[in-house]
Enzyme design. Structure first.
Site, PDB file in Angstrom:
ATOM      1  N   SER A 180       1.857  -2.238   4.824  1.00 31.18           N
ATOM      2  CA  SER A 180       1.976  -1.061   5.300  1.00 31.18           C
ATOM      3  C   SER A 180       2.430  -0.777   6.567  1.00 31.18           C
ATOM      4  O   SER A 180       3.602  -1.301   6.887  1.00 31.18           O
ATOM      5  CB  SER A 180       0.425  -0.135   5.183  1.00 31.18           C
ATOM      6  OG  SER A 180       0.665   1.064   4.980  1.00 31.18           O
ATOM      7  N   LYS A 199       6.007  -2.796   7.771  1.00 35.85           N
ATOM      8  CA  LYS A 199       7.203  -2.411   8.742  1.00 35.85           C
ATOM      9  C   LYS A 199       7.468  -3.291  10.034  1.00 35.85           C
ATOM     10  O   LYS A 199       8.420  -3.930  10.141  1.00 35.85           O
ATOM     11  CB  LYS A 199       6.940  -0.934   9.170  1.00 35.85           C
ATOM     12  CG  LYS A 199       6.363   0.180   8.256  1.00 35.85           C
ATOM     13  CD  LYS A 199       6.242   1.550   8.890  1.00 35.85           C
ATOM     14  CE  LYS A 199       5.163   2.481   8.109  1.00 35.85           C
ATOM     15  NZ  LYS A 199       5.713   2.807   6.707  1.00 35.85           N
ATOM     16  N   TRP A 212       4.056   7.466  -2.049  1.00 32.27           N
ATOM     17  CA  TRP A 212       4.108   7.927  -0.522  1.00 32.27           C
ATOM     18  C   TRP A 212       5.270   6.852  -0.179  1.00 32.27           C
ATOM     19  O   TRP A 212       5.973   7.119   0.670  1.00 32.27           O
ATOM     20  CB  TRP A 212       3.036   7.721   0.051  1.00 32.27           C
ATOM     21  CG  TRP A 212       2.962   8.107   1.439  1.00 32.27           C
ATOM     22  CD1 TRP A 212       2.553   7.678   2.652  1.00 32.27           C
ATOM     23  CD2 TRP A 212       3.235   9.390   2.090  1.00 32.27           C
ATOM     24  NE1 TRP A 212       2.571   8.073   3.739  1.00 32.27           N
ATOM     25  CE2 TRP A 212       2.864   9.562   3.473  1.00 32.27           C
ATOM     26  CE3 TRP A 212       3.591  10.598   1.440  1.00 32.27           C
ATOM     27  CZ2 TRP A 212       3.111  10.320   4.125  1.00 32.27           C
ATOM     28  CZ3 TRP A 212       3.884  11.590   2.199  1.00 32.27           C
ATOM     29  CH2 TRP A 212       3.846  11.664   3.719  1.00 32.27           C
ATOM     30  N   HIS A 272      -1.772   1.566  -3.185  1.00 30.09           N
ATOM     31  CA  HIS A 272      -1.514   1.195  -1.940  1.00 30.09           C
ATOM     32  C   HIS A 272      -2.551   0.042  -1.408  1.00 30.09           C
ATOM     33  O   HIS A 272      -3.526   0.429  -1.174  1.00 30.09           O
ATOM     34  CB  HIS A 272      -1.268   2.478  -0.823  1.00 30.09           C
ATOM     35  CG  HIS A 272      -0.729   2.037   0.481  1.00 30.09           C
ATOM     36  ND1 HIS A 272       0.567   1.614   0.456  1.00 30.09           N
ATOM     37  CD2 HIS A 272      -1.363   2.019   1.760  1.00 30.09           C
ATOM     38  CE1 HIS A 272       0.697   1.498   2.081  1.00 30.09           C
ATOM     39  NE2 HIS A 272      -0.675   1.756   2.512  1.00 30.09           N
TER      40      HIS A 272
HETATM   41  C1  GTR Z   1       0.238   5.969   6.321  1.00 28.49           C
HETATM   42  C2  GTR Z   1       1.691   6.266   6.716  1.00 28.49           C
HETATM   43  C3  GTR Z   1       2.535   4.989   6.173  1.00 28.49           C
HETATM   44  C4  GTR Z   1       1.694   3.746   5.989  1.00 28.49           C
HETATM   45  C5  GTR Z   1       0.340   4.019   5.972  1.00 28.49           C
HETATM   46  C6  GTR Z   1      -0.468   2.648   6.550  1.00 28.49           C
HETATM   47  O1  GTR Z   1      -0.518   7.094   6.973  1.00 28.49           O
HETATM   48  O2  GTR Z   1       1.941   7.393   6.407  1.00 28.49           O
HETATM   49  O3  GTR Z   1       3.791   5.096   6.546  1.00 28.49           O
HETATM   50  O4  GTR Z   1       2.171   2.974   7.193  1.00 28.49           O
HETATM   51  O5  GTR Z   1      -0.184   4.876   6.764  1.00 28.49           O
HETATM   52  O6  GTR Z   1      -0.086   1.814   7.602  1.00 28.49           O
HETATM   53  O7  GTR Z   1      -1.618   2.414   6.074  1.00 28.49           O
END
Ligand code: GTR
Length: 422
Positions: free
Chosen positions: A262, A266, A353, A403
């Site tokens: 997540s 990045k 997302w 996710h």
């Molecule tokens: C979310 C965000 C994503 C992702 C995620 C995470 O809220 O919008 O870009 O990085 O968090 O890191 O769990």
């Protein structure tokens, strides 16, 4: 007065209400876009040889990502020091050696520091290859091993993780262990290095005052548009973790993959792009600002991420809020910056997302650099079905489910490591 009114009206129209905003998930509503060319310099000249890539285009792309997306990456700090806090050769029922190292980043014992937790398999010949990754809830959250030091740093609170400062409790030991199958990683012959991301930079917007920022940011609080954001700071911390690993005789520091999920996915891509000592980079469900193409504007967008997390990217990135086509880069180029080293991008089917298709397309459009360098890139032209990994020097899968960083994901990464890094 009239002019002022017009300006106010325009600003009102231009700014969008975060709460009223709805994500687009319809492929038909994606604006027509053209990706910035991977193998062409900003001045229009072609990049046609491996040497052109290495000496011209790669440095240009690093500069563009620094200037427009993540901010500038500082170097290794002066006065860095490593302190072995404890070690145990019989951890995990004798299967592993555990070490905990405090990495001091400068300015003595009162300066910023993070703890690196290391598990090293006992059954394989040393030095061993391994993974290095950041975690969300402290090193003590990744395993129930009671000897892991309980983090004393700011702790994220799931209900309001932008601002609330918590402290870890013993009850949080092992709560993220499902994301970190340590026994399995050890059994497969790899070491695991873990760092709590909040040690490096607490994940809330405080105007870049806490964490490692005071070490390098200009005095007086003045920051340029390309000053580093939190993702860059976390990635920099991973490089400092690798600095330690290079000093540890049990670890083969030339065979360490950087991994993250997540926002930390990045981060692992940016770390893998900027620090060529990482032998491979793995991005798990990293989405917008990670592996997903920004220009698709599907799921999370640049405007949305900059508004939700104003501290993640550099200030200049805000110029591209609802203006993605003006970006001089897109995320396929970030993935390509890992070349010639292996890179793996993973998505989850229900993680819309993060735009699984955009993550696949970015991996696909990174492929030409691998081909230019005489290597197999991504052996696919179409997005594979769920749970059907497609793996060359660039790997990709979309797994069933949402996710998360799952045991299935880890199995693919372990196989990928066997193939390319061991
Ligand atoms: C979310 C965000 C994503 C992702 C995620 C995470 O809220 O919008 O870009 O990085 O968090 O890191 O769990």
């Amino acid at each position: 007065m009239k002019l002022l009114f017009c300006i106010c009206l325009m600003m009102g129209l231009l700014s969008m209400d975060v709460n009223a905003w709805e994500a687009n998930y319809d492929e038909d509503k994606i604006p027509a876009y053209e990706l910035p060319e991977l193998l062409r310099m900003q001045d229009g000249s072609a990049v046609s040889t491996p040497d052109d890539w290495r000496t011209k285009r790669r440095p240009e792309l690093i500069r563009l990502f620094e200037e427009h997306v993540y901010g500038r990456m500082p170097g290794r700090p002066e006065g860095m020091a490593f302190e072995l806090l404890e070690s145990d050769g019989k951890a995990l029922e004798g299967k592993a050696t555990r070490k905990q190292i405090r990495v001091r980043l400068g300015k003595g014992v009162d300066g910023p520091a993070f703890d690196l937790l290391l598990f090293i398999p006992n059954h394989v010949k040393r030095p061993v290859p391994g993974f290095l990754g950041l975690n969300f809830f402290g090193n003590h959250s990744i395993s129930a091993d009671p000897k892991i030091l309980l983090s004393q740093s700011w702790m994220r609170n799931n209900k309001d993780h932008h601002t609330v400062r918590n402290r870890a409790t013993a009850a949080s030991r092992g709560t993220s262990s499902r994301r970190w199958p340590i026994e399995r990683i050890i059994e497969r012959g790899y070491a695991l290095g873990a760092i709590y991301y909040g040690d490096i930079d607490p994940d809330f917007h405080d105007g870049f005052k806490n964490g490692v920022h005071p070490l390098v940011d200009e005095a007086g609080g003045k920051r340029s548009g390309a000053a580093w954001g939190a993702i860059c700071a976390w990635a920099w911390g991973l490089s400092r973790g690798l600095d330690y690993l290079e000093t540890d005789d049990d670890i083969d520091a030339a065979r360490i993959a950087v991994i993250g999920h997540s926002r930390l996915g990045k981060t692992s891509l940016w770390a893998g792009a900027t620090d060529e000592r990482f032998a491979a980079a793995i991005s798990n469900d990293s989405g917008c600002g990670g592996a997903a193409l920004s220009r698709r504007c599907i799921g999370e967008t640049v405007w949305r991420i900059n508004n939700s997390f104003p501290h993640w990217f550099c200030h200049n990135f805000r110029q591209y809020d609802n203006n993605e086509s003006a970006l001089p880069v897109d995320q396929h180029q970030l993935i390509a910056l890992v070349a010639p080293r292996p890179v793996y991008v993973a998505s989850a089917e229900k993680d819309r997302w993060a735009d699984p298709k955009g993550e696949f397309l970015a991996a696909l459009h990174a492929d030409p650099v691998y081909r230019l360098l005489g290597l197999e890139g991504l052996p696919a032209t179409e997005m594979p079905s769920v749970d059907q990994p497609t793996v060359g020097r660039v790997g990709y899968h979309v797994r069933t489910g949402g996710h998360n960083l799952s045991p299935y994901d880890w199995e693919q990464y372990l196989d990928f490591m066997d193939r390319h890094v061991r």
